[in-house]
Scaffold this active site. Structure first.
Site, PDB file in Angstrom:
ATOM      1  N   CYS A   1      42.709  65.758   5.540  1.00  0.00           N
ATOM      2  CA  CYS A   1      43.892  65.834   4.665  1.00  0.00           C
ATOM      3  C   CYS A   1      43.552  65.363   3.252  1.00  0.00           C
ATOM      4  O   CYS A   1      44.359  64.665   2.609  1.00  0.00           O
ATOM      5  CB  CYS A   1      45.061  65.030   5.219  1.00  0.00           C
ATOM      6  SG  CYS A   1      45.639  65.639   6.801  1.00  0.00           S
TER       7      CYS A   1
ATOM      8  N   LYS B   1      48.372  53.529  13.186  1.00  0.00           N
ATOM      9  CA  LYS B   1      46.997  53.192  12.759  1.00  0.00           C
ATOM     10  C   LYS B   1      46.746  51.694  12.946  1.00  0.00           C
ATOM     11  O   LYS B   1      45.627  51.229  12.820  1.00  0.00           O
ATOM     12  CB  LYS B   1      46.798  53.540  11.285  1.00  0.00           C
ATOM     13  CG  LYS B   1      47.300  54.903  10.914  1.00  0.00           C
ATOM     14  CD  LYS B   1      46.258  55.770  10.335  1.00  0.00           C
ATOM     15  CE  LYS B   1      46.889  57.082   9.882  1.00  0.00           C
ATOM     16  NZ  LYS B   1      45.983  58.189   9.880  1.00  0.00           N
TER      17      LYS B   1
ATOM     18  N   GLN C   1      45.161  52.893   5.839  1.00  0.00           N
ATOM     19  CA  GLN C   1      43.861  52.493   6.387  1.00  0.00           C
ATOM     20  C   GLN C   1      43.563  51.027   6.117  1.00  0.00           C
ATOM     21  O   GLN C   1      42.655  50.456   6.730  1.00  0.00           O
ATOM     22  CB  GLN C   1      42.740  53.376   5.797  1.00  0.00           C
ATOM     23  CG  GLN C   1      42.898  54.851   6.078  1.00  0.00           C
ATOM     24  CD  GLN C   1      42.844  55.173   7.566  1.00  0.00           C
ATOM     25  OE1 GLN C   1      42.361  54.387   8.392  1.00  0.00           O
ATOM     26  NE2 GLN C   1      43.356  56.336   7.923  1.00  0.00           N
TER      27      GLN C   1
ATOM     28  N   ASP D   1      48.953  53.060  -0.881  1.00  0.00           N
ATOM     29  CA  ASP D   1      48.969  53.695   0.425  1.00  0.00           C
ATOM     30  C   ASP D   1      48.059  52.852   1.331  1.00  0.00           C
ATOM     31  O   ASP D   1      46.836  52.929   1.243  1.00  0.00           O
ATOM     32  CB  ASP D   1      48.455  55.133   0.278  1.00  0.00           C
ATOM     33  CG  ASP D   1      48.230  55.805   1.621  1.00  0.00           C
ATOM     34  OD1 ASP D   1      48.434  55.155   2.659  1.00  0.00           O
ATOM     35  OD2 ASP D   1      47.840  56.985   1.616  1.00  0.00           O
TER      36      ASP D   1
ATOM     37  N   HIS E   1      44.879  61.053   0.100  1.00  0.00           N
ATOM     38  CA  HIS E   1      45.343  61.844   1.243  1.00  0.00           C
ATOM     39  C   HIS E   1      46.443  62.783   0.740  1.00  0.00           C
ATOM     40  O   HIS E   1      47.158  62.446  -0.201  1.00  0.00           O
ATOM     41  CB  HIS E   1      45.904  60.857   2.271  1.00  0.00           C
ATOM     42  CG  HIS E   1      46.248  61.431   3.594  1.00  0.00           C
ATOM     43  ND1 HIS E   1      47.408  62.121   3.828  1.00  0.00           N
ATOM     44  CD2 HIS E   1      45.594  61.400   4.781  1.00  0.00           C
ATOM     45  CE1 HIS E   1      47.458  62.485   5.108  1.00  0.00           C
ATOM     46  NE2 HIS E   1      46.367  62.057   5.710  1.00  0.00           N
TER      47      HIS E   1
HETATM   48  N1  PMP Z   1      47.375  58.017   3.832  1.00  0.00           N
HETATM   49  C1  PMP Z   1      46.199  57.807   4.417  1.00  0.00           C
HETATM   50  C2  PMP Z   1      45.112  57.139   3.624  1.00  0.00           C
HETATM   51  C3  PMP Z   1      45.977  58.173   5.740  1.00  0.00           C
HETATM   52  O1  PMP Z   1      44.801  57.957   6.320  1.00  0.00           O
HETATM   53  C4  PMP Z   1      47.030  58.804   6.452  1.00  0.00           C
HETATM   54  C5  PMP Z   1      46.848  59.261   7.881  1.00  0.00           C
HETATM   55  N2  PMP Z   1      45.668  59.969   8.092  1.00  0.00           N
HETATM   56  C6  PMP Z   1      48.249  58.992   5.804  1.00  0.00           C
HETATM   57  C7  PMP Z   1      48.392  58.589   4.499  1.00  0.00           C
HETATM   58  C8  PMP Z   1      49.425  59.604   6.500  1.00  0.00           C
HETATM   59  O2  PMP Z   1      49.833  58.791   7.543  1.00  0.00           O
HETATM   60  P1  PMP Z   1      50.899  59.281   8.618  1.00  0.00           P
HETATM   61  O3  PMP Z   1      50.411  60.616   9.096  1.00  0.00           O
HETATM   62  O4  PMP Z   1      50.829  58.246   9.681  1.00  0.00           O
HETATM   63  O5  PMP Z   1      52.208  59.348   7.940  1.00  0.00           O
END
Ligand code: PMP
Length: 400
Positions: free
Chosen positions: A358, A221, A198, A195, A118
């Site tokens: 993203c 999430k 998910q 990270d 991401h």
């Molecule tokens: N890493 C991953 C794998 C994600 O799916 C996301 C959110 N789509 C993020 C980081 C960023 O998370 P947040 O926007 O809640 O900070």
């Protein structure tokens, strides 16, 4: 089609109803238990933390720290003090990047990430690389779009100081063998950041068994509120880490000559924290733990299997990711832009995500501008899969 069992918890989620909500990887709907906890925390329980001498503030402080202890238990941390409340995974990764890596890395050092990360797990490292002169290497993917750990083992070098990988990919749903990734990273003395955005809502977690060094997750999430997340770090690493923000609550002693900082985790929580978010996160963790992450994972795995089986029978559909993905199925309908897929599905009451998620470098690698992504939560069931498949069949009819 394999018929997934329902967990029969849909009724707990006022935001779901009869909507086919398949965008839980973007953000999860909230159970009534979390909404009620938030309402209580902003209502009869509301007060600041850490400062008040009156009863309600003392109670709120107890609730705030009880949430930290709950987080620690949920992720298998050795101590609540290893759990820092942050805005979300993005802020957690940035805190490690700017508070730890930027102070430790120097020119000649290297950072290792993967091709499916991401942007939150790419851009902070690019900033660190720019600040320190370190270089970034990228681990390639297997043919089914998981992080290729054999390739990682072959490319890791003593210059790598930090490895930062998604525990579960938000695009392909691929689950990382985290313990093996840790073994490879540690073989050269590198630290491993996972990270867990998910993964936290989908897999039972034990950061000590995973043997990582930093772990980040986002509350929203995990069926909790937005604006709250967790950075877990090994105590000695947090001790060595500089705060990114100065202000109230993060200090030990302030004079105009010199300021000393509080120990972790307070050092990293400058200002009045997201008190209600923390209380809501506690309620979300209680809820998820009551259901059981093993059950949630098995349930979502069955939904993924059913979805892949059904969509795989439609000629123009190309599936991405591994068959054993955790809760997430990315696909394209050949010849149709994912935004059109998403718009037609919306007319059928099915909400999916269409876009680059993203993860633009991954889109380049897959050679697509975007994908359609269906992602499941514990409230989804076989009806949602059937609605998705009907919708995709309609897409193929419309676009011939
Ligand atoms: N890493 C991953 C794998 C994600 O799916 C996301 C959110 N789509 C993020 C980081 C960023 O998370 P947040 O926007 O809640 O900070």
């Amino acid at each position: 089609m394999t018929a997934p069992q329902t967990l029969a918890l849909r009724g707990d989620f006022p935001g779901v109803g009869d909507w086919h909500y398949l965008d839980t990887a973007a953000t999860a709907q909230k159970p009534g238990q979390v909404i009620d906890a938030i309402a209580r925390a902003y209502g009869p329980d509301y007060a600041t933390v850490h400062r008040g001498v009156y009863r309600r503030s003392a109670d709120m402080t107890i609730a705030y720290e009880a949430a930290r202890a709950r987080v620690a238990r949920f992720i298998g941390a050795a101590s609540p003090d290893e759990c820092v409340f942050v805005r979300g995974a993005t802020e957690g990764i940035n805190l490690v990047a700017h508070g730890w890596a930027a102070n430790v890395l120097k020119s000649g050092d290297r950072i290792l990430i993967s091709a499916l990360e991401h942007h939150s797990n790419i851009v902070p490292w690019q900033m660190v690389a720019e600040r320190t002169g370190a270089a970034i290497d990228v681990v390639p993917l297997t043919p089914d779009h998981a992080i290729d750990l054999d390739a990682m083992a072959a490319m890791i070098r003593p210059e790598h100081r930090i490895v930062a990988l998604a525990h579960v990919s938000n695009v392909t749903g691929a689950v990382l063998d985290a313990a093996r990734a840790a073994e490879i990273a540690h073989s050269v003395g590198a630290k491993l950041l996972l990270d867990g955005c998910q993964a936290a809502p989908r897999l039972a977690l034990d950061v000590r068994a995973l043997d990582c060094d930093f772990y980040v997750l986002s509350g929203h999430k995990l069926y909790g509120p937005t604006g709250i997340g967790v950075l877990w770090g090994r105590a000695e690493l947090l001790d060595a880490m500089q705060p990114m923000q100065g202000g109230g609550a993060m200090i030990d002693k302030v004079t105009f000559q010199r300021t000393t900082y509080a120990p972790p985790p307070g050092r990293f929580e400058a200002g009045t924290p997201h008190i209600v978010g923390v209380v809501g996160l506690h309620a979300a963790i209680d809820y998820v733990d009551d259901v059981g992450l093993d059950r949630i994972h098995a349930h979502e795995a069955a939904l993924v299997t059913a979805t892949r089986e059904a969509l795989g029978q439609i000629n123009s559909v190309r599936l991405f990711g591994p068959a054993d993905a955790a809760g997430i199925v990315s696909f394209e309908v050949q010849g149709v832009h994912p935004h059109d897929v998403g718009t037609i599905l919306d007319e059928e009451g099915v909400a999916i995500r269409a876009g680059h998620h993203c993860a633009q470098p991954l889109m380049d690698l897959l050679n697509v501008p975007a994908t359609a992504r269906a992602s499941f939560g514990l409230y989804n069931d076989a009806d949602d899969v059937a609605a998705l498949v009907r919708g995709i069949e309609r897409v193929t009819r419309i676009f011939g």
